[in-house]
Design an enzyme around this catalytic site. Structure first.
Site, mmCIF file in Angstrom:
data_model
loop_
_atom_site.group_PDB
_atom_site.id
_atom_site.type_symbol
_atom_site.label_atom_id
_atom_site.label_comp_id
_atom_site.label_asym_id
_atom_site.label_seq_id
_atom_site.Cartn_x
_atom_site.Cartn_y
_atom_site.Cartn_z
ATOM 1 C CE LYS A 91 30.446 -6.504 -21.019
ATOM 2 N NZ LYS A 91 31.186 -6.222 -19.746
ATOM 3 C CG ASP B 41 25.187 0.981 -12.327
ATOM 4 O OD1 ASP B 41 24.865 -0.190 -12.110
ATOM 5 O OD2 ASP B 41 24.407 1.941 -12.205
#
EC number: 2.7.11.5
Length: 584
Positions: free
Chosen positions: A340, A375
Site C-alpha cells: 500500500k 498488523d
C-alpha cells in the site's frame, strides 16, 4: 581473523553493546507481564505494550548518537560501515541472538543513511550464517510430560509446574475439563493417552487479559498444538478457560490481527522453531512479530519475499477491489500480501493529509488490535525488479505516487510503503456468498465493529470494502485513514425534521461538527445488498442506536478493559464450583 580498522571495531562494538542493552530492557519489560496478569493491572498492560514497541526506535537513535561520539571520522563514509559490518559479523558469530543483532545493525545503518544504500555489502540483507533448525530438540525451553500414568496425573503436573503467585480458582475442575477436552480430540487412541507425550514451553505467553500455556502433543508421530488460555477472575483466582488443539485455532491465537505477546524468550529463534512445529503454515516473520520482535519480523519478511521472487515468475498487479481514495494498492498473486502506497493527492471528499495517514498507521501498530485489525509493516526504499511489474501497475504508480517512485531499467524503488496480509474484501466476498455465508459474515462484521469499539477504536469509514475476510472466515478492518479513538467521537441522534422542506432537503438542516457521528446512517453501508443488511439488522441493530456507543464511551472513561477472546465463546469451559460438582 581479518584485521579491521580500530574505528570500525569501535563502531561495531558500540552497536553490539547497544543491541545487548536494548534486548535486556526488552526482556525486563516483558518479565513484568506475570505480575500485571496476577494483579489484573489491565490498563498497565496496554501502556507497557506501547512502551515496549517504542523502545526499539529509542535505542537505535541512542546508539547512532553513541556511534558518532566514539570516532572523529566521517561516519557518512560507506567504506567505514562496510568495515564495521564485517567486524560486527565476527563479533556476533557465536552470539545466541545473532539474527536479531543483525537486524539491529541494519536499523542503525538505515538511520544513518536514511534507508539508502541497501546492499548486502553494507548491511545484513542476507543472514550471516545458516539458521540452526532443530525444531524438536530445543530441550532447554520446554518440559516434556508423559500420559503413561493417566491423563489426569499428566495434566495436574502441567498446571502445577506453572508458578503463578495467585492460586488456581478450582484446580480439580480445570483438570477434569482439560481431560474431557483431550478425550474428545478426533484422534484414534488419544483418549487412553498411554502413548501421548506433551511438550510445554516453560515461558507463559501473556497478552491483554490472558496468559497462555503453549505446548504440543506428540502422538504416534503426529504433532498437534496444546494451548491452555488462563484468565484471572479478578478475585484472586486463575482458571483455565479452554483447550485449543488444532493448527487453525493456534494460528488464530498467533494471528497478524492481534497485539504482540509478552513472553520471556531469551533466545527467540528457539521459540520460533518450536512454534513452527504447531503452526507449519505460518512464516517465520509472523512468528517473530507475534512474540514482539516485529523489527526482525520485517527482516525475515524481506528475505522471504526475495527468495520467493527467485522461484516465481508472476507479475505484481493492481489489487482487486474498489480502489481507495488514499492508497494505491498492489499485490503479487502468488504471495499473500498487499503493498500500500499513500497517494500524492487524495480524491475528494478526503481531507486528511499524508502525515495524518502515517500517524493513523502508527496508532494501529501501537494499539490493541483485538483480532480485528491487520498488523502492517512500514518500509522505506523497498526495491523490486522492474520486469515483475505489469504495465498497468507501473502506469498507475506513475500517475498516483510519482513522488515515491524511482524507476530504472532494472529496478522499481518505492520510497515509502506498507505491507499487509492480503484478504478478500468483504464486499467482493458477499457477491458470491450463500445466504448462510452472508449471515456469518455479517455476524463477524458486526462483532469486528463492536470489539474495536470496546478497545476504544472507531473505524470511521465502515464501508464493506474497508473490511477483509481471512482464510479462517474472520472479518478484519484494514483501512485506517479515518479511524480514531472512540472517546473522541460525539455520537448523536438525527434530529426530527420540523417541516416538509427539511425532510426533503439534500443537506442536513442541523449543524454537524467534525466529531459528530450519527449511527442511524450506518444503514447506508449496505446499499445494494439487502440480504446483508437484513442479516446485520437482525444481529447487530444495537449499533444503530447512539446510546449504545455512549454507554461504551462511559465504560472506557471509567477504566474498564473489555475481554476479547481469540477463540469462540462456545469453546469455553463451564466453570462449575467444587460444591456444585459434588451435588451432581
Amino acid at each position: 581473523m581479518t584485521n579491521h580498522s580500530p574505528t570500525a571495531r569501535r563502531i561495531a562494538k558500540t552497536i553490539l553493546n547497544g543491541f545487548d542493552a536494548y534486548f535486556a530492557d526488552f526482556q525486563n519489560i516483558t518479565l513484568g507481564a506475570k505480575a500485571r496478569f496476577e494483579t489484573a493491572a489491565w490498563q498497565a498492560v496496554r501502556q507497557v505494550s506501547k512502551t515496549r514497541i517504542d523502545l526499539y526506535k529509542t535505542k537505535v537513535n541512542q546508539v547512532l548518537r553513541l556511534v558518532h561520539s566514539v570516532t572523529s571520522k566521517d561516519t557518512s563514509q560507506l567504506a567505514l560501515w562496510r568495515d564495521a559490518r564485517a567486524t560486527y559479523a565476527q563479533l556476533i558469530a557465536s552470539h545466541s541472538n545473532y539474527e536479531i543483532a543483525e537486524t539491529f545493525f541494519n536499523s542503525v545503518f538505515c538511520s544513518q543513511f536514511d534507508h539508502a544504500h541497501i546492499h548486502d555489502s553494507n548491511i545484513f540483507v542476507k543472514p550471516s550464517r545458516t539458521p540452526d533448525d532443530k525444531p524438536l530438540r530445543d530441550y532447554s525451553i520446554y518440559i516434556s510430560y508423559s500420559a503413561r500414568d493417566g491423563l489426569e496425573q499428566m495434566v495436574e503436573e502441567i498446571l502445577g509446574d506453572f508458578g503463578f503467585s495467585v492460586p488456581w480458582e478450582n484446580l480439580p475442575r480445570d483438570v477434569e475439563n482439560i481431560c474431557a477436552a483431550l478425550r474428545a480430540v478426533p484422534l484414534a487412541g488419544l483418549g487412553s493417552g498411554k502413548q501421548l507425550r506433551v511438550d510445554m514451553l516453560e515461558s507463559v505467553f501473556y497478552r491483554n487479559k490472558a496468559a497462555y500455556l503453549v505446548g504440543r502433543m506428540i502422538f504416534h508421530g503426529e504433532v498437534m498444538p496444546m494451548i491452555l488460555p488462563c484468565l484471572n477472575n479478578g478475585r484472586g483466582g486463575i482458571f483455565v478457560d479452554t483447550l485449543l488443539h488444532s493448527n487453525d485455532s493456534a494460528s488464530i491465537i498467533f494471528s497478524f490481527t492481534r497485539s504482540y505477546f509478552m513472553v520471556d524468550a531469551p533466545i527467540p529463534s528457539r521459540f520460533v522453531r518450536f512454534l513452527s512445529t504447531i503452526m507449519p503454515l505460518k512464516e517465520r516473520s509472523e512468528l517473530y512479530n507475534s512474540i514482539g520482535f516485529h523489527k526482525h519480523g520485517k527482516t525475515e519478511f524481506y528475505r522471504h519475499i526475495l527468495a520467493h521472487m527467485k522461484v516465481s515468475n508472476d507479475q505484481f498487479v493492481i489489487a482487486p477491489g474498489i480502489k481507495g481514495m488514499v492508497m494505491s494498492v498492489f499485490t503479487l498473486p502468488s504471495y499473500p500480501v498487499v503493498f500500500k502506497v499513500i497517494k500524492d493527492h487524495f480524491d475528494r471528499p478526503k481531507t486528511v493529509t499524508e502525515q495524518i495517514v502515517r500517524e493513523k498507521y502508527k496508532f494501529v501498530s501501537r494499539s490493541d488490535r483485538v483480532g480485528r485489525m491487520a498488523d502492517t509493516q512500514e518500509y522505506t526504499n523497498f526495491i523490486f525488479y522492474r520486469n515483475r511489474f505489469s504495465e498497468a501497475l507501473l502506469q498507475e504508480l506513475r500517475d498516483l505516487v510519482p513522488s515515491k517512485l524511482l524507476i530504472t531499467e532494472k529496478w522499481v524503488i518505492i520510497r515509502h510503503l506498507y505491507v499487509e496480509r492480503r484478504m478478500e474484501p468483504l464486499n467482493l466476498y458477499l457477491q458470491n456468498a450463500s445466504e448462510e455465508e452472508t449471515r456469518e459474515a455479517m455476524e463477524e462484521y458486526g462483532n469486528a465493529i463492536k470489539q474495536l469499539a470496546a478497545a476504544n477504536i472507531f473505524p470511521g469509514d465502515m464501508l464493506l470494502k474497508n473490511f477483509g475476510v481471512t482464510r479462517h472466515g474472520r472479518v478484519v478492518f484494514y483501512d485506517y485513514d479515518e479511524l480514531c479513538p472512540l472517546t473522541e467521537c460525539h455520537f448523536r441522534k438525527i434530529p426530527e425534521a420540523r417541516t416538509a422542506e427539511q425532510e426533503l432537503a439534500d443537506k442536513p438542516w442541523y449543524t454537524v461538527d467534525e466529531a459528530d457521528v450519527f449511527p442511524e446512517e450506518f444503514r447506508l453501508f449496505f446499499s445494494g445488498n439487502p440480504t446483508a443488511r437484513a442479516a446485520f439488522e437482525e444481529l447487530h441493530s444495537d449499533l444503530y442506536d447512539y446510546r449504545y456507543w455512549r454507554r461504551l464511551q462511559d465504560r472506557i472513561h471509567a477504566g474498564h478493559v473489555e475481554s476479547a477472546f481469540p477463540y469462540r465463546r462456545k469453546w469455553r469451559f463451564r466453570r462449575r464450583s467444587l460444591a456444585s460438582a459434588g451435588r451432581r
